[in-house]
Scaffold this motif. Structure first.
Motif: not given
Ligand code: MG
Ligand code: TPP
Ligand code: TPP
Ligand code: SF4
Ligand code: SF4
Ligand code: MG
Lengths: 338, 617, 617, 338
Positions: D97-98, D123, D125, D127-129
């Protein structure tokens, strides 16, 4: 804004000679803007124009306000920083279809979703003017330009659809030649809290002349302009004989007589759900036939700057104004003495 | 802790301990807590965290190993130690990966529960090193830490998988006992941090105590060590990482400049913590803006600068590359802007969690056209504070973007910092223009005759409306100008403005022995290793001179004289010779590059031996 | 043309003519047509178009002036001439802007119809220069061009405002007569170009003939000039601009490499014409991709390279800055990629339509981490063809991105080019990998021992599936590796790969007089001015040595020896000393920078006088 | 694609150890993809995975295909060049997403409008994983993360709306945990001619655990999943008691019993007009309540590569295959002889 100051259009003209091609639509927009500003009595020192690169982007030079002629595509980013840092200012972005939608596409969509208090005026001439005639992301398929001698094979963006898809809170479209309509839209954009996205069809008489003739030509314009008006049924054409219905999410043009006026969609730009605004944006893909102009969407939402200001306020209320020495010491200290 | 230990206490001057385990084992936390306790106890120290680029590689594998090294000492030390004296290995992979670094005859504290077949295989062992004699050259203390942690935690309420999470506190307790760290500092911290999850808090406390007590009571640990307090200049100390000090430096500079901070950034390792730190301090009026990318970040910061804020943007190498076009606009518009580059291993994505100093030449030259700007560098975690204030001072006084170079090593490692008296910070504020500088019209490019800075007139100021931008500006008026002579003039003016900063920065201080004929010159994070290396060489009776640069552009005025004075000039850098090339081009000296690009800092021993080679040649 | 002129014909060796007028006056077209006619006649020539950054500034203003200078000669010339001998001024602004450049006692051909009060005021004249005696030092020919054009066009069917558009052809006819250019070449061109608009065609023809005939018949033009054919090496010639030759060079290189061209670009002055030219040639299988920005353009080109195409991207300085992060990825993935930078005046948007050479250091160093790559430069419009082929050869053979530096002057100016026999172009094809280079698994980073290039295995090849990317690669396998020793090794391998190219490029050829003790060394578009300047100095009996570089990284192997041989080395550049700094750092020579940043090329006279200063000092 | 080759999932696994956090949703998606590829019998050497940077972007390493782990945000650009140059390949983009919507937003929207033959698997989520837990452009307002300790003040994108607004021809959404549904969507995306945009809700159990619990939780999922099926009325929930109507361009959730099944919107992803697809996308803003999954839009349109190929074909038919010597000479030449 003070009501004491009385401005004329001349007050808004800078000392720089205007340097667009004679006949360019940019002149008309400049006049509309200067008039709007003068009429509205905004204070010049509180207005900033930020732009990228392109013919349109020379705009700031001609306004007797603060201004930054930035770099290609980055005006929304620069303006975002300025508007968030200085919510007291009225920050405007002037940009072209290449500047805004090609290289600057990402900044545009992000400034829209963040609802940053900037007013984006996109001068869409469906061509790259300054670099002398390449196609742009709004050029129609098949168009032959310097960089597409065999015809454009990109499918164009519909700027209004894109802005709505990017969560813009204010989305409108107007036409360079129609100065009263332009001023009406500028007023609404100015009054809107947050990001405003205004597409202005602008004739480039050198590289893409008459691209908007369907909406500006004496004969065609009455047939093709679908003027969106708040709380009014969407009808258009001679004698308002034509109208728009939205069925199954899809907007269609009908003869009013066929469906009856009650079946015609009544426009309301202020509904939170963006579905109808989007549906209306799909009525045309490029201004070659009936095309809606006016305000598609205008909804209230807190702005980025106001939310940030609120956080600062809350934080100060909770923790006091902040003492750096305490902050540093707070991380755990020890003393060493002689 | 009522019982007195029955074991020997050996006094030592310094010890380097490395906590190593799986990424999920909490080794960074254990290391940081040990550091904190040592700092508060009064040791001097230096740390080196080292973690994988993956969030969590599969448990038990080599790429998943995370480690944290700390050296504590009773005197001023400069590096986390070249080789750890003690290695805590929470699993076979941690042992495998870290054993090569251990000092000869060093101590290994092993979590023996993790040495089962599955983990051994994953790490690439065919036999169990605890048993096969392969560690005979070391002092090995195998402790069933998981078993013991489980037992300790029993009854605290915590159940299931969570229990084992406390084993890092067990290890910490053990080390605390071994090196005489008081555990109360850690207990306090646990309360503060886990107060809201009472079962976790209780479990961690229990594990910590258990570790300590196991040391205290078992036969296994016959001797413990004591590292006395270090003699440090009197004052109040805290322990800071480079990113933290840098963030505080931004806040301090803003205070000293009486401007609000606007920090726009896009997250990137190892710079993200600056954003994290600054975003916490809304009550200071700090505005942080997580932009959609690095280009937007620098654009927003520049916009805020135009609006009269202290515009700052921080990133690492890949982000600096992306920002370069906008930095060039900042050069042309002559607005103050601080650009922080926390360097990491490159090129491309490179080694994101490792350190390197290979962005200097990009900082110097990585813009199209002639776009000179000042470069300031940071030489240690604590140093980041004042280096930042200095960079901001220059940006404001000279109306220019400034690049501040830090690196991954500085960013994440920590050292004690004597907190300066903030009231002694210089007043670096610059007045905004409020009235026109010319009877006819405001001249945004009329310069201060001394600094050559143009006036900063911010929107909102009546009567000073003006337009700036990226096209060449006419001298004085700032109008667009394509005139040949004007372009020549403006190019030189921009160049001279930066060059003149040399008159306004301290001359370099040389740390030299009389008759030294070797000069070692460094910049940035190699400060500690170089100084330590030089000390060792001196301790052997040799003469060396040493210079460490803060200002990389312009160079301090006396630098040319100094470097020409020494027949041999060694330039150690974690790159392929950036400063080295600048020195050669500027001063035509045949300097010698000592280059290392391994993604990790210099060791003092490396500097020492390279210097010895030179001296003896 | 049946009537023989009754006037004198003077033979001259060379003349420089500048057509100047409003942007809308068609001066670029007039100049280009005059050039073409002269080229086909057989003169040697060089041109210099100069136009404003605005599309069309308001008619009649100074910023709106557009000019085109061409020098024609009966011998090999190198520049468009330092000062025009003849100035065609279509309006007062054109006169005002260009008069300072005119040679002493030069000729001015004036469109007197445009000298009305409105235009005079706009240009800043208070009195009419045709009448006020201010042009007495020149030979002035005032012709009512508009009136005459109108008369000529009468009856061709063209009506209204369009009529006046033909006045550039009138001026062209006049010049054609004055310098004995046959007008049939131009007539042919008019037919070809305006064939579909018969009234415009007829109008232009009529205006052209009228201009010619006015010269022939009026008393005003008592003398004409003849510039004989130049002696040039035998062959077939055409006239090319740098952008055209560069575009053809890309196509030729692709042919010689047996690869399809994939050219991804984002329009930018002065590089756009490369995109325009290439996009015309779909029948050659050339794929052009107008990307959304420069980052996408270089990304797409790199993607195409990964797919086995000749990936090329072209831009100017601001675009190169934006591309730098992706170029760094190309360095890490070791894929062939050609990056064309047509330099323009900077920093920032700078002087978009003016020339400069100030991107060299960015090309060298403008990437984060250690990311070396080869740099090739273009030294004249015609030279762009072979320089491009050479750059592609290196990219393919060494699996590396290559930066090719051209500039705005080269891009838009034209010169005669002896068309090479394309069959003599070297075969620069490289074989794709088709079978695994290792019994176990394909090793994408197993290198050719000589070139150090890795194999190019393109998707679609069964069995060679592999993954590449921006993280540090393990030697041979190309797997991600964070190992310290591997990073050191790979950094050096990438560096050596580029360094070794020095073994594979020609040594520099020095053009030297025996006993010369001044060496002048240049690169890029200053080739012509430097050579012309050197010739003048030699003509005065002085001794000079001259080197012009094509390869800027790595330098040719013998360069160090050569530059050290001369006590004085002059480095003229349109920047603040880029090559100069590289030479100093590499060879520790105290070279002298001759810097000019006026947005326009060196003049031969400037080089001459700087050299004379040096020689006489 | 050959029907002779028989693959198993193992054939699609590379020799690299998979390195996501244990429990990460990425594992499930990897398995779905490997299964899909094996089932479909695509030839491995003709498949390329291109990614940016992020946890998701490590995907290519684990596929036994060609792959490029690019740089942050630029995968669509790299993949576009590859897919246009090599229309014979099957080119996939894996992104987060980022990566896709923050830094890569511009490339995503442009690759969508151009209908380039790439399959984008986002993908999401929220958030920045990889950078350890900052908010992303899909994070919900108010969320506290490392970079938003006072709560996020950005309004999030709705990725499906954005893609539709950017003229995407194929837009779908699925969920990591639902492997059959994922495989179904992958199949459709693979078969689609042109750009496909697939949002996959992916759980990041380390930094944003249970973000999709409303759609994956045992209790909640049946209540909240609105599965879009071609030509079927949009009903959901236990006993299909709930349904979706679209009125005035706006999609709303109703009880089927209240309006009658005939009033329920019948889903047709293949209609050219994007209005209904957009309306459906507005049913949820973040997966905390009833949320549509499935194919929102799937319309036929020529691809960029095929149009380009056609131009090459036409040009060659008109002018022959191209002779460089002739081209150069064509610009006007003259002879010089000795
Ligand atoms: Mg992400
Ligand atoms: C980084 C960068 N890339 C490209 C350019 C060249 N450029 C300047 S304006 C422009 C496009 C202009 O088109 P548009 O935005 O539609 O504005 P218009 O001129 O039509 O008003 C381009 C490609 C640039 N100045 N900078
Ligand atoms: C130019 C650049 N900027 C920033 C980064 C740091 N970075 C790497 S991945 C990432 C975001 C990851 O988030 P997402 O795309 O959602 O992927 P996830 O890890 O969640 O799968 C960032 C900011 C980078 N590698 N390169
Ligand atoms: S090129 Fe077109 S857009 Fe630009 S100034 Fe001229 S008419 Fe206007
Ligand atoms: S951080 Fe989150 S997204 Fe990344 S691997 Fe771990 S669980 Fe998966
Ligand atoms: Mg445009």
């Amino acid at each position: 804004m003070t009501d004491t100051t009385q401005y004329t259009r001349q007050d808004w003209q800078s000392d720089q000679e205007v340097r667009w091609c004679p006949g360019c639509g940019d002149y008309t927009i400049l006049a509309s803007l200067q008039n709007f500003m003068a009429d509205f009595g905004v204070d010049r020192e509180n207005v900033v124009f930020v732009s990228g690169i392109g013919c349109a982007s020379r705009f700031p030079y001609y306004m007797n306000t603060y201004g930054m002629h930035g770099i290609h595509g980055r005006a929304p980013a620069i303006a975002s920083g300025l508007a968030v840092a200085r919510p007291d200012l009225s920050v405007w972005v002037v940009t072209g279809d290449g500047d805004a939608l090609s290289i600057g596409g990402n900044h545009i969509i992000h400034s829209m979703r963040r609802n940053i208090n900037i007013k984006v005026l996109l001068f869409n001439n469906q061509i790259y003017g300054l670099t002398k005639g390449q196609y742009s992301p709004t050029s129609e398929r098949g168009k032959k330009t310097k960089s597409s001698p065999w015809g454009v094979i990109d499918y164009p963006f519909n700027p209004v659809s894109l802005a709505i898809g990017a969560e813009a809170t204010f989305v409108a479209r107007t036409i360079d030649m129609d100065r009263p309509h332009t001023q009406e839209i500028l007023t609404a954009a100015y009054q809107h809290q947050g990001s405003a996205f205004v597409e202005i069809y602008q004739n480039c008489n050198v590289f893409n002349d008459k691209a908007f003739i369907a909406l500006t030509g004496k004969e065609e314009r009455d047939v093709n302009r679908i003027v969106l008006e708040q709380d009014k049924p969407v009808v258009f054409g001679p004698d308002d004989a034509m109208g728009v219905v939205i069925e199954h999410g899809e907007a269609r043009i009908v003869e009013v007589a066929d469906v009856g006026i009650d079946a015609i969609h009544v426009h309301d730009a202020t509904v939170e759900n963006a579905g109808a605004a989007f549906a209306l944006s799909r009525l045309s893909h490029g201004p070659t036939g009936p095309t809606p102009i006016g305000i598609f969407r205008s909804v209230d939402r807190s702005t980025y700057a106001s939310d940030l200001q609120q956080q600062i306020h809350d934080a100060q209320a909770a923790r006091g104004p902040g003492d750096l020495a305490l902050l540093i010491a707070g991380a755990g200290t020890w003393e060493v003495s002689d | 802790m009522s019982e007195a230990p029955t074991t020997d206490i050996t006094d030592i001057h310094a010890v380097a301990i490395r906590f190593a385990g799986d990424s999920g084992d909490g080794m960074q936390l254990a290391g940081t807590r040990f550091t904190e306790a040592s700092a508060i106890f009064g040791n001097d120290l230096a740390t080196f965290p080292n973690f994988p680029a993956e969030i969590r590689a599969p448990a038990g594998t080599l790429p998943g190993v995370s480690s944290f090294q700390v050296q504590i000492a009773d005197r001023d030390i400069l590096t986390p130690g070249d080789q750890p004296d003690v290695l805590v290995a929470m699993n076979p992979a941690a042992l495998m990966a870290n054993l090569p670094d251990l000092a000869p005859a060093g101590t290994i504290v092993i979590n023996s529960d993790a040495f089962d077949e599955r983990n051994l295989t994953r790490a690439g062992y065919t036999t169990n090193p605890i048993e096969d004699g392969s560690l005979n050259a070391y002092r090995v203390l195998a402790v069933p830490m998981e078993e013991m942690t489980k037992k300790a935690v029993e009854g605290t309420g915590l159940k299931g998988r969570g229990v084992l999470r406390s084993k890092n506190f067990f290890a910490l307790g053990l080390m605390g006992w071994m090196f005489g760290r008081p555990i109360d500092t850690t207990l306090e911290w646990i309360t503060k941090y886990y107060g809201k999850e009472p079962d976790v808090q209780a479990a961690n406390e229990a594990a910590l105590r258990a570790g300590y007590n196991v040391g205290l009571t078992t036969e296994m640990f016959r001797s413990t060590y004591r590292v006395q307090r270090a003699k440090m200049p009197p004052g109040t100390y805290t322990n800071v990482t480079g990113n933290q000090a840098l963030a505080w430096g931004i806040m301090a500079a803003a205070q000293a400049a009486r401007l609000p901070v606007f920090y726009a950034s896009y997250p990137i390792t190892p710079a993200s913590d600056i954003l994290h730190e600054l975003s916490r301090h809304r009550n200071f009026g700090v505005r942080t803006f997580q932009a959609e990318d690095e280009i937007a970040a620098v654009g927003a910061a520049l916009g805020a600068s135009f609006g009269g804020h202290l515009g700052v943007t921080g990133t690492s190498g890949p982000g600096l590359a992306l920002k370069s076009e906008t930095i060039s606009l900042a050069v042309m518009t002559e607005l103050p802007l601080l650009i922080v580059d926390v360097q990491r291993g490159g090129p491309s994505t490179g080694l994101p969690t490792k350190t390197e100093q290979a962005d200097l030449l990009m900082a110097m030259y990585g813009r199209h056209g002639e776009a000179p700007l000042p470069i300031v560098s940071v030489s240690s975690p604590a140093d980041a504070f004042l280096a930042t204030v200095e960079a901001v001072r220059i940006a404001l006084k000279y109306m220019t973007p400034v690049i501040l170079l830090s690196d991954g090593y500085i960013a994440t490692s920590a050292e004690p910092w004597r907190i300066p008296d903030l009231s002694t910070l210089p007043d670096i504020s610059v007045p905004f223009a409020t009235v026109s500088n010319d009877p006819e019209r405001f001249l945004p490019y009329l310069r201060d005759p001394q600094t050559l800075a143009r006036p900063w007139a911010v929107p909102g100021t009546p009567g000073l409306q003006h337009r700036i931008g990226g096209l060449e500006k006419e001298d004085r008026t700032g109008n667009v100008s394509y005139t040949p002579a004007n372009h020549q003039k403006m190019t030189l003016l921009r160049e001279q403005k930066i060059a003149r900063i040399a008159d306004d920065i301290p001359e370099v201080v040389i740390d030299t022995d009389a008759d030294a004929d070797v000069l070692v010159i460094g910049w940035g994070s190699s400060f500690g290793a170089i100084l330590a290396g030089v000390r060792r060489v001196r301790a052997k009776g040799h003469k060396v001179a040493r210079v460490h640069l803060r200002h990389l552009n312009p160079f301090p005025k006396n630098l040319g004289d100094i470097v020409k004075r020494y027949p041999r000039v060694l330039v150690p850098e974690l790159n392929r010779g950036h400063l080295w090339r600048l020195l050669r081009a500027d001063f035509l000296i045949d300097a010698i590059s000592y280059s290392k690009v391994e993604g990790r800092p210099f060791k003092a021993a490396e500097i020492e031996s390279r210097l010895m080679e030179l001296i003896e040649s």
